[in-house]
Write an enzyme that holds these catalytic residues in place. Structure first.
Site, PDB file in Angstrom:
ATOM      1  N   ASP A   1       0.877  -1.183   0.000  1.00 28.58           N
ATOM      2  CA  ASP A   1       0.000   0.000   0.000  1.00 28.58           C
ATOM      3  C   ASP A   1       0.906   1.222   0.000  1.00 28.58           C
ATOM      4  O   ASP A   1       2.119   1.117   0.203  1.00 28.58           O
ATOM      5  CB  ASP A   1      -0.896  -0.004   1.251  1.00 28.58           C
ATOM      6  CG  ASP A   1      -1.792   1.226   1.322  1.00 28.58           C
ATOM      7  OD1 ASP A   1      -2.361   1.604   0.279  1.00 28.58           O
ATOM      8  OD2 ASP A   1      -1.919   1.821   2.405  1.00 28.58           O
ATOM      9  N   SER A   2       0.293   2.396  -0.187  1.00 24.02           N
ATOM     10  CA  SER A   2       1.061   3.632  -0.105  1.00 24.02           C
ATOM     11  C   SER A   2       1.538   3.894   1.328  1.00 24.02           C
ATOM     12  O   SER A   2       2.480   4.641   1.530  1.00 24.02           O
ATOM     13  CB  SER A   2       0.198   4.805  -0.565  1.00 24.02           C
ATOM     14  OG  SER A   2      -0.953   4.882   0.248  1.00 24.02           O
TER      15      SER A   2
ATOM     16  N   CYS B   1      -4.410  -1.512  -1.878  1.00 31.50           N
ATOM     17  CA  CYS B   1      -4.539  -0.066  -2.058  1.00 31.50           C
ATOM     18  C   CYS B   1      -5.636   0.172  -3.092  1.00 31.50           C
ATOM     19  O   CYS B   1      -5.522  -0.289  -4.240  1.00 31.50           O
ATOM     20  CB  CYS B   1      -3.200   0.495  -2.557  1.00 31.50           C
ATOM     21  SG  CYS B   1      -3.270   2.256  -2.931  1.00 31.50           S
TER      22      CYS B   1
ATOM     23  N   GLU C   1      -2.590   8.337   8.682  1.00 36.69           N
ATOM     24  CA  GLU C   1      -1.118   8.262   8.699  1.00 36.69           C
ATOM     25  C   GLU C   1      -0.558   8.983   9.918  1.00 36.69           C
ATOM     26  O   GLU C   1       0.497   8.637  10.433  1.00 36.69           O
ATOM     27  CB  GLU C   1      -0.538   8.866   7.414  1.00 36.69           C
ATOM     28  CG  GLU C   1      -0.749   8.011   6.167  1.00 36.69           C
ATOM     29  CD  GLU C   1       0.093   6.723   6.142  1.00 36.69           C
ATOM     30  OE1 GLU C   1       1.236   6.741   6.621  1.00 36.69           O
ATOM     31  OE2 GLU C   1      -0.422   5.703   5.653  1.00 36.69           O
TER      32      GLU C   1
ATOM     33  N   CYS D   1     -10.972   2.879   0.196  1.00 38.12           N
ATOM     34  CA  CYS D   1      -9.558   3.153   0.448  1.00 38.12           C
ATOM     35  C   CYS D   1      -9.192   2.316   1.656  1.00 38.12           C
ATOM     36  O   CYS D   1      -9.917   2.321   2.667  1.00 38.12           O
ATOM     37  CB  CYS D   1      -9.359   4.637   0.751  1.00 38.12           C
ATOM     38  SG  CYS D   1      -7.709   5.009   1.398  1.00 38.12           S
TER      39      CYS D   1
ATOM     40  N   HIS E   1      -7.117   2.645   3.887  1.00 33.19           N
ATOM     41  CA  HIS E   1      -6.857   3.370   5.142  1.00 33.19           C
ATOM     42  C   HIS E   1      -8.144   3.540   5.965  1.00 33.19           C
ATOM     43  O   HIS E   1      -8.082   3.667   7.184  1.00 33.19           O
ATOM     44  CB  HIS E   1      -6.321   4.776   4.855  1.00 33.19           C
ATOM     45  CG  HIS E   1      -4.858   4.836   4.551  1.00 33.19           C
ATOM     46  ND1 HIS E   1      -4.324   4.372   3.380  1.00 33.19           N
ATOM     47  CD2 HIS E   1      -3.816   5.343   5.261  1.00 33.19           C
ATOM     48  CE1 HIS E   1      -3.018   4.588   3.379  1.00 33.19           C
ATOM     49  NE2 HIS E   1      -2.681   5.181   4.509  1.00 33.19           N
TER      50      HIS E   1
HETATM   51  N1  DGL Z   1      -4.683   3.197   1.050  1.00 37.56           N
HETATM   52  C1  DGL Z   1      -4.736   3.663  -0.277  1.00 37.56           C
HETATM   53  C2  DGL Z   1      -6.030   3.401  -0.946  1.00 37.56           C
HETATM   54  O1  DGL Z   1      -6.585   2.380  -0.649  1.00 37.56           O
HETATM   55  C3  DGL Z   1      -3.999   4.885  -0.661  1.00 37.56           C
HETATM   56  C4  DGL Z   1      -4.288   6.135   0.014  1.00 37.56           C
HETATM   57  C5  DGL Z   1      -3.394   7.227  -0.478  1.00 37.56           C
HETATM   58  O2  DGL Z   1      -2.184   7.021  -0.513  1.00 37.56           O
HETATM   59  O3  DGL Z   1      -3.917   8.276  -0.827  1.00 37.56           O
HETATM   60  O4  DGL Z   1      -6.494   4.135  -1.764  1.00 37.56           O
END
Ligand code: DGL
Length: 275
Positions: free
Chosen positions: A10-11, A73, A152, A186, A188
Site C-alpha cells: 500500500d502507499s 490499495c 497516517e 480506500c 486506510h
Molecule cells: N490506502 C490507499 C487506498 O486504498 C492509498 C491512500 C493514499 O495514498 O492516498 O487508496
C-alpha cells in the site's frame, strides 16, 4: 504447498487492513508488507505517477521472492490494477472486485455508498464493478481526501477531536441521502471504521476493501495449491520508505501486536526497479 511469503503493499498504513485479515485467515503464512510511507498519499496524485509508484512497489515485493502480490490499495487497484495484473507473473489480488462483490451481496435496499481517494473516485472503477454485478444498484460515491493524512498521523481514536468532525463533514451527505451499505474503498479508511459506524449508525454495513481482498487472496491461493502447509507461526516483516515516521506506532495500535521487524527501503533504489 508453497512456503514463500505473501506480499502485501500500500502507499502507507492502509494495507494493514488486508494484512491483519490475512494473518487471521492464514496464520501459518509468512507475510511481507511494503508501505510506501515516504511517498504517501497516492490518492491525490495523477494516473502517471500512481502507475509508476505502483510498478516500483510491486517490483520490490517480487524482488523479495513473494508467491503472490496483494495490492491492498484502492487507488493503485483502480488506476493501475490491470497493468499490474498483466505484469506481475504471479497471482495478483486487487481490492475493487472483492469489495464490490461483498457490497452487492450485503445490500438490502440497493443503495450503496463508496468512499475512497480522489483518484479512485475519478477512475469510476467501483461503480463500474457494482453495476456489472447488479445494474439496479444506486451508487453514491464520494472522495474523502483528508482521511488518509489523518490515519497516517495516528488520528484514529473513536473520540479524536480532528477525525470526528472530518468524518461528520464528509459523510453528512451520505447519511442524508440514505444508504444501507458503505464500501470503504480506500484501505486506510477501516482504521476510522468505529467513527464512521458511530456517525452512520449500526444499520449501515461497512465493507472493508482490505479485508475483502485478503479473503479473495485466500481463495485464489487455495485454488492454485499455493498455500503453505504450516498452520501457525507465520512471520511478519515490514518494509517502509520512511522508517522515521509514525508507521510502527500506529501499526501496533491497529494490529494489536508488536511491530518490530521494520526495515527501511531507499526510494532511490526503488526507482531503479521495474516490472
Ligand atoms: N490506502 C490507499 C487506498 O486504498 C492509498 C491512500 C493514499 O495514498 O492516498 O487508496
Amino acid at each position: 504447498m508453497d512456503t514463500r511469503p505473501i506480499g502485501v503493499f500500500d502507499s502507507g498504513l492502509g494495507g494493514l487492513t488486508a494484512l491483519r485479515e490475512l494473518a487471521a485467515l492464514l496464520p501459518g503464512e509468512d507475510l511481507l508488507y511494503f508501505g510506501d510511507t515516504g511517498r504517501v498519499p497516492y490518492g491525490s496524485r495523477g494516473e502517471e505517477v500512481i502507475t509508476r509508484y505502483a510498478q516500483e512497489d510491486a517490483a520490490f515485493l517480487l524482488s523479495q521472492g513473494v508467491k503472490a502480490v496483494v495490492c491492498a490499495c484502492g487507488t493503485v487497484s483502480s488506476v493501475a490494477g490491470e497493468r499490474l495484473r498483466q505484469k506481475t507473473g504471479c497471482p495478483f489480488i486487487e481490492v475493487v472486485t472483492p469489495a464490490a462483490q461483498a457490497a452487492a451481496k450485503a445490500t438490502r435496499t440497493g443503495r450503496v455508498g463508496v468512499i475512497a481517494t480522489a483518484a479512485t473516485i475519478r477512475s469510476g472503477k467501483f461503480p463500474a464493478a457494482l453495476r456489472a454485478l447488479d445494474p439496479a444498484i444506486t451508487i453514491l460515491d464520494l472522495a474523502c481526501p483528508l482521511f488518509v493524512p489523518l490515519v497516517e498521523d495516528g488520528h484514529i481514536a473513536p473520540d479524536d477531536p480532528i477525525a470526528v468532525p472530518a468524518v461528520e463533514h464528509y459523510l453528512a451527505p451520505l447519511r442524508k441521502k440514505g444508504i444501507d451499505t458503505l464500501i470503504l474503498g480506500c484501505t486506510h479508511y477501516p482504521l476510522l471504521a468505529p467513527l464512521i459506524q458511530a456517525f452512520l449508525g449500526e444499520g449501515v454495513t461497512l465493507v472493508s476493501s482490505g479485508r475483502e481482498a485478503a479473503r479473495a487472496a485466500k481463495g485464489i491461493l487455495a485454488e492454485q495449491g499455493l498455500l503453505s502447509s504450516q498452520k501457525a507461526g507465520g512471520s511478519r516483516r515490514y518494509f517502509v520508505t520512511d522508517a522515521g515516521g509514525s508507521f510502527s506506532t500506529v501499526a501496533e495500535v491497529f494490529l494489536g501486536e508488536p511491530v518490530r521487524d521494520v526495515a527501511p527501503v531507499n526510494i532511490g533504489d526503488l526507482e531503479r526497479l521495474a516490472l
